[in-house]
Design a protein around this motif. Sequence first.
Motif, PDB file in Angstrom:
ATOM      1  N   SER A   8       0.711  -1.232   0.212  1.00  0.00           N
ATOM      2  CA  SER A   8       0.031   0.032   0.111  1.00  0.00           C
ATOM      3  C   SER A   8       0.903   1.362   0.104  1.00  0.00           C
ATOM      4  O   SER A   8       0.535   2.143   0.349  1.00  0.00           O
ATOM      5  CB  SER A   8      -0.875   0.002   1.390  1.00  0.00           C
ATOM      6  N   GLY A   9       2.219   1.007  -0.307  1.00  0.00           N
ATOM      7  CA  GLY A   9       2.952   2.386   0.030  1.00  0.00           C
ATOM      8  C   GLY A   9       3.523   3.015  -1.532  1.00  0.00           C
ATOM      9  O   GLY A   9       2.921   2.583  -2.620  1.00  0.00           O
ATOM     10  N   CYS A  25      -0.635  -6.304 -19.604  1.00  0.00           N
ATOM     11  CA  CYS A  25      -1.638  -6.550 -18.444  1.00  0.00           C
ATOM     12  C   CYS A  25      -3.019  -6.276 -18.857  1.00  0.00           C
ATOM     13  O   CYS A  25      -3.561  -5.281 -19.378  1.00  0.00           O
ATOM     14  CB  CYS A  25      -1.134  -5.333 -17.492  1.00  0.00           C
ATOM     15  N   ASP A  26      -3.732  -7.529 -18.366  1.00  0.00           N
ATOM     16  CA  ASP A  26      -5.155  -7.427 -18.578  1.00  0.00           C
ATOM     17  C   ASP A  26      -5.933  -6.712 -17.589  1.00  0.00           C
ATOM     18  O   ASP A  26      -6.511  -5.619 -17.587  1.00  0.00           O
ATOM     19  CB  ASP A  26      -5.584  -8.966 -18.769  1.00  0.00           C
ATOM     20  N   GLN A  27      -5.632  -7.246 -16.237  1.00  0.00           N
ATOM     21  CA  GLN A  27      -6.359  -6.866 -15.140  1.00  0.00           C
ATOM     22  C   GLN A  27      -5.281  -6.332 -13.905  1.00  0.00           C
ATOM     23  O   GLN A  27      -4.473  -7.428 -13.722  1.00  0.00           O
ATOM     24  CB  GLN A  27      -7.615  -7.806 -14.620  1.00  0.00           C
ATOM     25  N   LEU A  28      -5.226  -5.274 -13.162  1.00  0.00           N
ATOM     26  CA  LEU A  28      -4.257  -5.398 -12.308  1.00  0.00           C
ATOM     27  C   LEU A  28      -5.006  -4.751 -10.950  1.00  0.00           C
ATOM     28  O   LEU A  28      -5.619  -3.952 -10.993  1.00  0.00           O
ATOM     29  CB  LEU A  28      -3.297  -4.037 -12.685  1.00  0.00           C
ATOM     30  N   PHE A  29      -4.587  -5.583  -9.806  1.00  0.00           N
ATOM     31  CA  PHE A  29      -5.069  -5.275  -8.531  1.00  0.00           C
ATOM     32  C   PHE A  29      -3.853  -5.063  -7.571  1.00  0.00           C
ATOM     33  O   PHE A  29      -2.914  -5.695  -7.647  1.00  0.00           O
ATOM     34  CB  PHE A  29      -5.806  -6.669  -8.019  1.00  0.00           C
ATOM     35  N   VAL A  30      -4.276  -4.387  -6.649  1.00  0.00           N
ATOM     36  CA  VAL A  30      -3.106  -3.785  -5.391  1.00  0.00           C
ATOM     37  C   VAL A  30      -3.906  -4.098  -4.182  1.00  0.00           C
ATOM     38  O   VAL A  30      -5.165  -3.686  -4.075  1.00  0.00           O
ATOM     39  CB  VAL A  30      -2.845  -2.401  -5.847  1.00  0.00           C
ATOM     40  N   ALA A  31      -3.429  -4.880  -3.258  1.00  0.00           N
ATOM     41  CA  ALA A  31      -4.025  -5.138  -2.144  1.00  0.00           C
ATOM     42  C   ALA A  31      -3.056  -4.685  -0.828  1.00  0.00           C
ATOM     43  O   ALA A  31      -1.930  -5.334  -0.877  1.00  0.00           O
ATOM     44  CB  ALA A  31      -4.448  -6.578  -1.827  1.00  0.00           C
ATOM     45  N   PRO A  32      -3.703  -3.829  -0.043  1.00  0.00           N
ATOM     46  CA  PRO A  32      -4.590  -3.165   0.043  1.00  0.00           C
ATOM     47  C   PRO A  32      -4.846  -1.972  -1.024  1.00  0.00           C
ATOM     48  O   PRO A  32      -5.842  -1.263  -1.346  1.00  0.00           O
ATOM     49  CB  PRO A  32      -5.162  -2.640   1.670  1.00  0.00           C
ATOM     50  N   LEU A  38      -5.424   3.404  -6.822  1.00  0.00           N
ATOM     51  CA  LEU A  38      -6.665   3.278  -7.485  1.00  0.00           C
ATOM     52  C   LEU A  38      -6.695   4.061  -8.634  1.00  0.00           C
ATOM     53  O   LEU A  38      -7.727   3.821  -9.426  1.00  0.00           O
ATOM     54  CB  LEU A  38      -7.646   4.217  -6.297  1.00  0.00           C
ATOM     55  N   GLN A  39      -5.846   4.988  -9.179  1.00  0.00           N
ATOM     56  CA  GLN A  39      -5.824   5.557 -10.345  1.00  0.00           C
ATOM     57  C   GLN A  39      -5.257   4.673 -11.527  1.00  0.00           C
ATOM     58  O   GLN A  39      -5.591   5.044 -12.667  1.00  0.00           O
ATOM     59  CB  GLN A  39      -4.985   6.944 -10.504  1.00  0.00           C
ATOM     60  N   VAL A  40      -4.584   3.601 -11.284  1.00  0.00           N
ATOM     61  CA  VAL A  40      -3.878   2.714 -12.298  1.00  0.00           C
ATOM     62  C   VAL A  40      -4.577   1.156 -12.252  1.00  0.00           C
ATOM     63  O   VAL A  40      -3.848   0.526 -12.901  1.00  0.00           O
ATOM     64  CB  VAL A  40      -2.647   2.928 -12.381  1.00  0.00           C
ATOM     65  N   ALA A  41      -5.058   0.981 -11.163  1.00  0.00           N
ATOM     66  CA  ALA A  41      -5.593  -0.511 -10.744  1.00  0.00           C
ATOM     67  C   ALA A  41      -6.769  -0.530 -10.075  1.00  0.00           C
ATOM     68  O   ALA A  41      -7.406   0.501  -9.597  1.00  0.00           O
ATOM     69  CB  ALA A  41      -4.233  -1.006  -9.989  1.00  0.00           C
ATOM     70  N   THR A  42      -7.124  -1.726  -9.665  1.00  0.00           N
ATOM     71  CA  THR A  42      -8.323  -2.022  -8.883  1.00  0.00           C
ATOM     72  C   THR A  42      -7.839  -2.449  -7.370  1.00  0.00           C
ATOM     73  O   THR A  42      -7.008  -3.411  -7.210  1.00  0.00           O
ATOM     74  CB  THR A  42      -9.329  -3.169  -9.231  1.00  0.00           C
ATOM     75  N   ASN A  43      -8.215  -1.423  -6.225  1.00  0.00           N
ATOM     76  CA  ASN A  43      -7.679  -1.678  -5.085  1.00  0.00           C
ATOM     77  C   ASN A  43      -8.512  -3.074  -4.273  1.00  0.00           C
ATOM     78  O   ASN A  43      -9.627  -2.882  -4.677  1.00  0.00           O
ATOM     79  CB  ASN A  43      -7.986  -0.354  -3.937  1.00  0.00           C
ATOM     80  N   ILE A  44      -8.016  -3.655  -3.430  1.00  0.00           N
ATOM     81  CA  ILE A  44      -8.712  -4.852  -2.592  1.00  0.00           C
ATOM     82  C   ILE A  44      -8.345  -4.240  -1.193  1.00  0.00           C
ATOM     83  O   ILE A  44      -7.428  -4.898  -0.565  1.00  0.00           O
ATOM     84  CB  ILE A  44      -8.219  -6.071  -3.103  1.00  0.00           C
TER      85      ILE A  44
END
Length: 431
Positions: A8-9, A25-32, A38-44
């Motif tokens: 998250s940093g 890159c099809d789907q990119l997720f960042v957790a948390p 949030l601007q470039v990926a989906t946050n979890i």
Amino acid sequence: MNVLILGSGGREHALAWKISQSPECDQLFVAPGNAGTLQVATNIPELGKSFDSQGKHQIGEFITKHDIQLLVVGPEAPLVAGITDYLKEHEAFKELAIVGPDMRGATLEGSKDFAKEFMLKNKIPTAASRTFTIDNIEEGLKFIQSKSLPIVLKADGLAAGKGVIISQTYEDAQANLKDMLLNDKFGSASNKVVIEDYLKGIELSVFVLTDGKDYLILPEAKDYKRIGENDTGPNTGGMGAVSPVPFADENFLKKVEERIVKPTIKGLQAAHIDYRGFLFIGLMNVNGDPFVIEYNVRMGDPETQVVVPRIENDILPILFATANQRLASERLKISKEIASTVVMVAEGYPDAYQKGKEITGITDVSEALVFHAGTRDENEKVLTNGGRVLAVTGTGKNIQEALDKSYSSVQKIVWDGYYYRKDIGQDLLTL
């Protein structure tokens, strides 16, 4: 390719920013994640906060549900907790590509004592040291008296970049040793304390990407750890960085490769450690010779924010090759431009600070990159959510041009009680 980044940093935002540019890159997720990712990926946001057995299980479930093909582990905590081992032990994840070493490899950062023993065994240049616990604290106090000043004390375990103390007097060193071992100054991280000789020189960091057999050396960087200008005050996680480093010329970097990088990779192989990921080597340039201060088992923060923008080619295939031990065929294309980053922190950091302050002005920045670290999104507002809040990265043909872009952009960003160092990179202008 579906990709999951843990963290998250600012480091994770920089990696997500770069990976998101890949056509693969099809789907990119960042957790948390944070307000920047949030601007470039989906946050979890509910994932990646815990790495106990339940936390690891939840990560595994997410990987299965979203058909993740590449996992990039950003920070050190999940690696030291064994996230790589957990996933590799399960048949369901045998096809998953993971950038991040196993738990034994992560011990290079998880234990300063282990790292010192590794360096000694593999004849890697480092400062002379001894390790002490509460059981032999009296011996440690006497040992301090035998050393030259200043004296370096390091918490053995993870301490968020703050577990190093440089004492200028014997009395201060002894008081700190007692505070660390008797009063848990850094929690369980200081159950062991490494006392080592002070190396006088100029500090820098060299970054290596390895698949356990082959390696690529990434751009080097200089970090600024102290909270105060002219390198004063307590250590932080990092207040700024510059890449490349003027004094790290071709001759010096060749010494680093021959004396440190190669024996480190060979040492990992000899110890049967499955190391696929980033290796951060903290160095001191002592009269033209490199000495290792520390290993980290991930990219640095804020160094990532100046290293990644200088990588010109698609980073995703390189990361995938790292995880699958096919790095020998990959090459890096590095920009000749200079990159500088200035970290904006919350008032009071690295001690107590407040969260939840609204940040304005980020969208006014046009000539620099703004990487988020301690931020969160709430009702389309960006709020502070940590001690180190933002890293503002400028690039240019020389250090001054890069710094001008960083600082002119910093001046556009405001929240109640922010602070930043105004002397990042100044020491490099005269080299």
